[in-house]
Write a protein that holds these residues in place. Structure first.
Motif, PDB file in Angstrom:
ATOM      1  N   TYR A  45       0.902  -0.957  -0.075  1.00 44.21           N
ATOM      2  CA  TYR A  45      -0.066   0.080   0.032  1.00 44.21           C
ATOM      3  C   TYR A  45       0.781   1.370   0.229  1.00 44.21           C
ATOM      4  O   TYR A  45       1.647   1.314   0.813  1.00 44.21           O
ATOM      5  CB  TYR A  45      -0.901   0.090   1.478  1.00 44.21           C
ATOM      6  CG  TYR A  45      -1.632  -1.243   1.302  1.00 44.21           C
ATOM      7  CD1 TYR A  45      -3.135  -1.446   0.697  1.00 44.21           C
ATOM      8  CD2 TYR A  45      -1.379  -2.323   2.086  1.00 44.21           C
ATOM      9  CE1 TYR A  45      -3.603  -2.280   1.084  1.00 44.21           C
ATOM     10  CE2 TYR A  45      -2.145  -3.394   2.357  1.00 44.21           C
ATOM     11  CZ  TYR A  45      -3.307  -3.622   1.594  1.00 44.21           C
ATOM     12  OH  TYR A  45      -4.063  -4.695   2.013  1.00 44.21           O
ATOM     13  N   PRO A  46       0.696   2.272  -0.953  1.00 46.16           N
ATOM     14  CA  PRO A  46       1.311   3.455  -1.060  1.00 46.16           C
ATOM     15  C   PRO A  46       1.195   4.287   0.315  1.00 46.16           C
ATOM     16  O   PRO A  46       2.203   4.986   0.661  1.00 46.16           O
ATOM     17  CB  PRO A  46       0.935   4.155  -2.086  1.00 46.16           C
ATOM     18  CG  PRO A  46      -0.292   3.520  -2.507  1.00 46.16           C
ATOM     19  CD  PRO A  46      -0.389   2.208  -1.905  1.00 46.16           C
ATOM     20  N   GLY A  47       0.380   4.308   1.098  1.00 47.35           N
ATOM     21  CA  GLY A  47       0.084   4.893   2.379  1.00 47.35           C
ATOM     22  C   GLY A  47      -0.858   3.865   3.280  1.00 47.35           C
ATOM     23  O   GLY A  47      -0.401   2.960   3.344  1.00 47.35           O
ATOM     24  N   GLU A  48      -1.661   4.552   4.095  1.00 46.80           N
ATOM     25  CA  GLU A  48      -2.438   3.939   5.152  1.00 46.80           C
ATOM     26  C   GLU A  48      -3.590   2.932   4.308  1.00 46.80           C
ATOM     27  O   GLU A  48      -4.162   3.649   3.332  1.00 46.80           O
ATOM     28  CB  GLU A  48      -3.114   4.806   6.087  1.00 46.80           C
ATOM     29  CG  GLU A  48      -3.801   4.156   7.275  1.00 46.80           C
ATOM     30  CD  GLU A  48      -2.782   3.637   8.331  1.00 46.80           C
ATOM     31  OE1 GLU A  48      -3.277   2.989   9.001  1.00 46.80           O
ATOM     32  OE2 GLU A  48      -1.675   4.012   8.242  1.00 46.80           O
ATOM     33  N   PRO A  49      -3.582   1.624   4.100  1.00 43.58           N
ATOM     34  CA  PRO A  49      -4.510   1.044   3.503  1.00 43.58           C
ATOM     35  C   PRO A  49      -5.770   1.615   3.881  1.00 43.58           C
ATOM     36  O   PRO A  49      -6.340   1.841   5.416  1.00 43.58           O
ATOM     37  CB  PRO A  49      -4.514  -0.440   3.880  1.00 43.58           C
ATOM     38  CG  PRO A  49      -3.655  -0.452   5.255  1.00 43.58           C
ATOM     39  CD  PRO A  49      -2.885   0.843   5.287  1.00 43.58           C
ATOM     40  N   PRO A  50      -6.986   1.640   3.279  1.00 45.56           N
ATOM     41  CA  PRO A  50      -8.449   1.795   3.450  1.00 45.56           C
ATOM     42  C   PRO A  50      -8.985   1.140   4.592  1.00 45.56           C
ATOM     43  O   PRO A  50      -9.834   1.156   5.338  1.00 45.56           O
ATOM     44  CB  PRO A  50      -9.204   2.029   2.162  1.00 45.56           C
ATOM     45  CG  PRO A  50      -8.172   1.205   1.186  1.00 45.56           C
ATOM     46  CD  PRO A  50      -6.753   1.041   1.563  1.00 45.56           C
TER      47      PRO A  50
END
Length: 174
Positions: free
Chosen positions: A142-147
């Protein structure tokens, strides 16, 4: 390189603690998931390229909570705060938990007595990953926090079946 069949196994309870031995803990149920976080906060906290987070049901974690030091910080995603719990004597960070809910605790997996069986199933905040870190193509990324952490929980269930002969992960909270 070892193949999956020869990878070390784990059995409950899992035990761990800080560097000086002043804080010890036990985990009595199969963890919910294990992932690597490449955010700059985890890099700073671990003094390394990433942090290793093993989510565990709080009810399955036996520790003297009153013995721990506490530091509260925001998250890279913003909008919530994280309580960082550590040994007040040696400073080893052992756990993270949300200040909004505490049904799940993130154990800093490197603090376990036996780490040979650890197999992370995903990577968070890959856009902050060090350029030399290679993420396996089969791992969740995941590029950031996963949804949602649902994918990490589901992927871990298949890995946990291979690692733990004595139990399955408790279902993650909704």
């Amino acid at each position: 390189m070892e193949n999956r069949r020869s990878m070390p196994k784990a059995s409950l309870p899992l035990s761990g603690g800080c560097q000086c031995g002043g804080v010890r803990y036990a985990i009595t149920a199969v963890p919910l998931t294990l992932y690597l976080c490449h955010c700059t906060e985890c890099q700073r906290q671990s003094s390394s390229a990433f942090g290793m987070s093993m989510l565990v049901a709080r009810s399955a974690l036996a520790v003297d909570w009153a013995r721990l030091g506490i530091f509260v910080r925001g998250t890279a995603a913003g909008g919530r705060e994280i309580r960082c719990l550590f040994c007040p004597d040696c400073g080893t960070r052992l756990f993270h938990e949300s200040t909004q809910e505490n049904e799940v605790v993130s154990v800093k997996a490197g603090s376990l007595d036996n780490t040979r069986w650890l197999r992370p199933v995903g990577h968070l905040w890959t856009r902050s990953a060090q350029p030399w870190v290679r993420i396996p193509p089969d791992d969740l990324a995941y590029p950031g926090e996963p949804p949602s952490f649902d994918g990490l929980y589901r992927r871990w269930e298949t890995v946990a079946d291979e690692i733990f002969a004595d139990g399955k992960p408790a279902h993650a909270p909704e």
